[in-house]
Design a protein around this motif. Structure first.
Motif, PDB file in Angstrom:
ATOM      1  N   LEU A 185       0.909  -1.137  -0.170  1.00  0.00           N
ATOM      2  CA  LEU A 185       0.070   0.170   0.083  1.00  0.00           C
ATOM      3  C   LEU A 185       0.826   1.155   0.055  1.00  0.00           C
ATOM      4  N   THR A 186       1.891   1.114   0.933  1.00  0.00           N
ATOM      5  CA  THR A 186       2.685   2.415   0.815  1.00  0.00           C
ATOM      6  C   THR A 186       3.506   2.739  -0.644  1.00  0.00           C
ATOM      7  N   ALA A 187       4.036   1.607  -1.083  1.00  0.00           N
ATOM      8  CA  ALA A 187       4.770   1.621  -2.479  1.00  0.00           C
ATOM      9  C   ALA A 187       3.674   2.467  -3.394  1.00  0.00           C
ATOM     10  N   VAL A 188       2.549   1.912  -3.555  1.00  0.00           N
ATOM     11  CA  VAL A 188       1.543   2.365  -4.519  1.00  0.00           C
ATOM     12  C   VAL A 188       1.110   3.919  -4.412  1.00  0.00           C
ATOM     13  N   MET A 189       0.976   4.014  -3.108  1.00  0.00           N
ATOM     14  CA  MET A 189       0.506   5.514  -2.854  1.00  0.00           C
ATOM     15  C   MET A 189       1.827   6.413  -2.786  1.00  0.00           C
ATOM     16  N   THR A 190       2.761   6.205  -2.325  1.00  0.00           N
ATOM     17  CA  THR A 190       4.129   7.222  -2.409  1.00  0.00           C
ATOM     18  C   THR A 190       5.100   6.910  -3.487  1.00  0.00           C
ATOM     19  N   ARG A 191       4.998   5.965  -4.261  1.00  0.00           N
ATOM     20  CA  ARG A 191       5.817   5.505  -5.337  1.00  0.00           C
ATOM     21  C   ARG A 191       7.330   5.549  -5.019  1.00  0.00           C
ATOM     22  N   SER A 192       7.461   5.389  -3.814  1.00  0.00           N
ATOM     23  CA  SER A 192       8.885   5.353  -3.285  1.00  0.00           C
ATOM     24  C   SER A 192       9.418   4.127  -2.732  1.00  0.00           C
ATOM     25  N   LEU A 193      10.684   3.595  -3.018  1.00  0.00           N
ATOM     26  CA  LEU A 193      11.120   2.360  -2.396  1.00  0.00           C
ATOM     27  C   LEU A 193      11.529   2.528  -1.087  1.00  0.00           C
ATOM     28  N   LEU A 194      11.985   3.911  -0.863  1.00  0.00           N
ATOM     29  CA  LEU A 194      12.728   4.243   0.576  1.00  0.00           C
ATOM     30  C   LEU A 194      11.106   4.006   1.547  1.00  0.00           C
ATOM     31  N   ALA A 195      10.096   4.892   1.211  1.00  0.00           N
ATOM     32  CA  ALA A 195       8.953   4.672   2.107  1.00  0.00           C
ATOM     33  C   ALA A 195       8.274   3.281   1.989  1.00  0.00           C
ATOM     34  N   ALA A 196       8.266   2.344   1.161  1.00  0.00           N
ATOM     35  CA  ALA A 196       7.852   1.091   1.463  1.00  0.00           C
ATOM     36  C   ALA A 196       8.647   0.467   2.555  1.00  0.00           C
ATOM     37  N   LEU A 197      10.036   0.750   2.474  1.00  0.00           N
ATOM     38  CA  LEU A 197      11.042   0.305   3.227  1.00  0.00           C
ATOM     39  C   LEU A 197      10.798   0.711   5.004  1.00  0.00           C
ATOM     40  N   PHE A 198      10.344   2.125   4.899  1.00  0.00           N
ATOM     41  CA  PHE A 198      10.278   2.803   6.233  1.00  0.00           C
ATOM     42  C   PHE A 198       9.140   2.770   6.736  1.00  0.00           C
ATOM     43  N   VAL A 199       8.250   2.884   6.013  1.00  0.00           N
ATOM     44  CA  VAL A 199       6.660   3.099   6.872  1.00  0.00           C
ATOM     45  C   VAL A 199       6.250   1.876   7.523  1.00  0.00           C
ATOM     46  N   PRO A 200       6.148   0.530   7.002  1.00  0.00           N
ATOM     47  CA  PRO A 200       5.900  -0.452   7.759  1.00  0.00           C
ATOM     48  C   PRO A 200       6.779  -0.788   8.984  1.00  0.00           C
ATOM     49  N   TRP A 201       8.061  -0.427   8.695  1.00  0.00           N
ATOM     50  CA  TRP A 201       8.711  -0.601   9.840  1.00  0.00           C
ATOM     51  C   TRP A 201       8.374   0.471  11.142  1.00  0.00           C
ATOM     52  N   ALA A 202       8.187   1.647  10.613  1.00  0.00           N
ATOM     53  CA  ALA A 202       8.009   2.763  11.702  1.00  0.00           C
ATOM     54  C   ALA A 202       6.469   2.362  12.169  1.00  0.00           C
ATOM     55  N   LEU A 203       5.464   1.904  11.443  1.00  0.00           N
ATOM     56  CA  LEU A 203       4.191   1.644  11.894  1.00  0.00           C
ATOM     57  C   LEU A 203       4.429   0.519  12.988  1.00  0.00           C
ATOM     58  N   GLY A 204       5.129  -0.639  12.642  1.00  0.00           N
ATOM     59  CA  GLY A 204       5.316  -1.621  13.548  1.00  0.00           C
ATOM     60  C   GLY A 204       5.799  -1.314  15.020  1.00  0.00           C
ATOM     61  N   PHE A 205       7.054  -0.239  14.795  1.00  0.00           N
ATOM     62  CA  PHE A 205       7.317   0.249  16.039  1.00  0.00           C
ATOM     63  C   PHE A 205       6.596   0.869  16.944  1.00  0.00           C
ATOM     64  N   VAL A 206       5.589   1.657  16.342  1.00  0.00           N
ATOM     65  CA  VAL A 206       4.723   2.416  16.819  1.00  0.00           C
ATOM     66  C   VAL A 206       3.678   1.553  17.581  1.00  0.00           C
ATOM     67  N   GLN A 207       3.351   0.524  16.904  1.00  0.00           N
ATOM     68  CA  GLN A 207       2.241  -0.341  17.378  1.00  0.00           C
ATOM     69  C   GLN A 207       3.031  -1.032  18.632  1.00  0.00           C
ATOM     70  N   GLY A 208       4.184  -1.505  18.546  1.00  0.00           N
ATOM     71  CA  GLY A 208       4.658  -1.994  19.625  1.00  0.00           C
ATOM     72  C   GLY A 208       4.877  -1.211  20.765  1.00  0.00           C
ATOM     73  N   ILE A 209       5.107   0.304  20.730  1.00  0.00           N
ATOM     74  CA  ILE A 209       5.172   0.996  21.730  1.00  0.00           C
ATOM     75  C   ILE A 209       3.628   1.263  22.509  1.00  0.00           C
ATOM     76  N   VAL A 210       2.464   1.187  21.440  1.00  0.00           N
ATOM     77  CA  VAL A 210       1.374   1.237  22.160  1.00  0.00           C
ATOM     78  C   VAL A 210       0.994   0.089  22.822  1.00  0.00           C
ATOM     79  N   GLY A 211       1.275  -0.981  22.199  1.00  0.00           N
ATOM     80  CA  GLY A 211       0.988  -2.409  22.996  1.00  0.00           C
ATOM     81  C   GLY A 211       1.371  -2.398  24.295  1.00  0.00           C
ATOM     82  N   THR A 212       2.661  -1.975  24.646  1.00  0.00           N
ATOM     83  CA  THR A 212       3.286  -2.173  25.965  1.00  0.00           C
ATOM     84  C   THR A 212       2.504  -0.626  26.670  1.00  0.00           C
ATOM     85  N   ALA A 213       1.907   0.104  26.350  1.00  0.00           N
ATOM     86  CA  ALA A 213       1.692   1.144  26.915  1.00  0.00           C
ATOM     87  C   ALA A 213      -0.073   1.103  27.103  1.00  0.00           C
TER      88      ALA A 213
END
Length: 286
Positions: A185-213
């Motif tokens: 979804l990120t790749a199609v919306m942003t047309r960016s390889l860097l975003a496709a790499l970073f967004v899922p990782w960042a989203l997973g990191f944030v979700q992990g923080i929310v899970g502990t909180a």
């Protein structure tokens, strides 16, 4: 049409041997090598410590049950390192045509839905591949333990244990696919390889923080909101439901359905959103 697109995607990706190695082979290989070294070092340290106090460690007569490799691999094949390595391959597959501006060349030769589904199909094949290799690495880990400690080997698994391992393996496979769908979804919306790499990782990191909180937010794990917002929590809940024994309190049977809904929505909605966006996208300059 879809079969042609899948063959083409598989061929293109197979030429990038570094990506194949990092995405599929690296983690199982490191686990296998690390497992052998772990047993050798542990045995050496144990013998050294026993020698200093003049004791001889008794040899264990209990054989190693190789069937445990199935349960271990099923539970661990969606670990964080594998998810990140799979994300690297998935981002390359999903965003590579934007990066190299080759969409306009291939989109005239097949319909857009088939082109996207072929990429998704290839990522699913890679997920199966890394799961099988991790299973092989788990066998290496147990066999190395038997050899280093001079213990026998057997294979004992009943139908219930095999069924649980299969279900947990399926859940791990779905978790890998779900995580990489965010990259699509990120790749199609942003047309960016860097975003496709970073967004899922960042989203997973944030979700992990929310899970502990969750206690600070006033959330309980069995509530709809955390099960829908945190696919990692949904995955862990479903694994606990498959494991021997009932879900621990305060979980209930309804929590399982919430977890299934959350994990499914993260997978399906990402794919549907990517398909819808891609069908309306102007590829004349890509």
């Amino acid at each position: 049409m879809l079969a042609d697109a899948l063959r083409a995607e598989a061929y293109r990706f197979s030429l990038n041997r570094l990506q194949v190695f990092v995405s599929v082979v690296l983690v199982p290989l490191l686990f296998a090598i690390g497992g052998v070294l772990f047993h050798m070092v542990s045995k050496s340290k144990g013998d050294e410590a026993a020698g200093k106090i003049g004791l001889a460690l008794p040899a264990s007569v209990e054989p190693i049950n190789l069937a445990e490799a199935f349960s271990f691999a099923a539970s661990g094949s969606a670990n964080g390192v594998i998810l990140i390595c799979m994300l690297i391959g998935a981002a390359t597959i999903y965003a590579g045509d934007y990066r190299w501006e080759s969409w306009r060349l291939i989109s005239a030769r097949n319909d857009r839905v088939s082109l996207i589904l072929a990429k998704v199909g290839l990522v699913k094949m890679l997920a199966i591949g890394v799961s099988l290799l991790f299973l092989a690495a788990s066998f290496v880990f147990l066999i190395a333990e038997a050899v280093v400690y001079q213990r026998g080997m057997n294979f004992a698994m009943d139908g219930a244990e095999a069924g649980r391992a299969a279900l947990i393996g399926l859940l791990s496979y779905v978790r890998i696919v779900q995580f990489t769908m965010i990259a699509l979804l990120t790749a199609v919306m942003t047309r960016s390889l860097l975003a496709a790499l970073f967004v899922p990782w960042a989203l997973g990191f944030v979700q992990g923080i929310v899970g502990t909180a969750m206690p600070l937010l006033g959330w309980e794990p069995q509530m709809w909101l955390p099960q829908l917002l945190l696919p990692g929590l949904a995955y862990d809940t479903l694994k606990a439901a498959v494991a021997p024994g009932a879900l621990p309190a305060p979980y209930s049977d309804g929590t399982v359905w919430r977890s299934l809904t959350g994990l499914s929505l993260w997978t399906i909605l990402s794919l549907v959103g990517a398909l819808a966006w891609f069908r309306r996208q102007d590829l004349s300059k890509e």
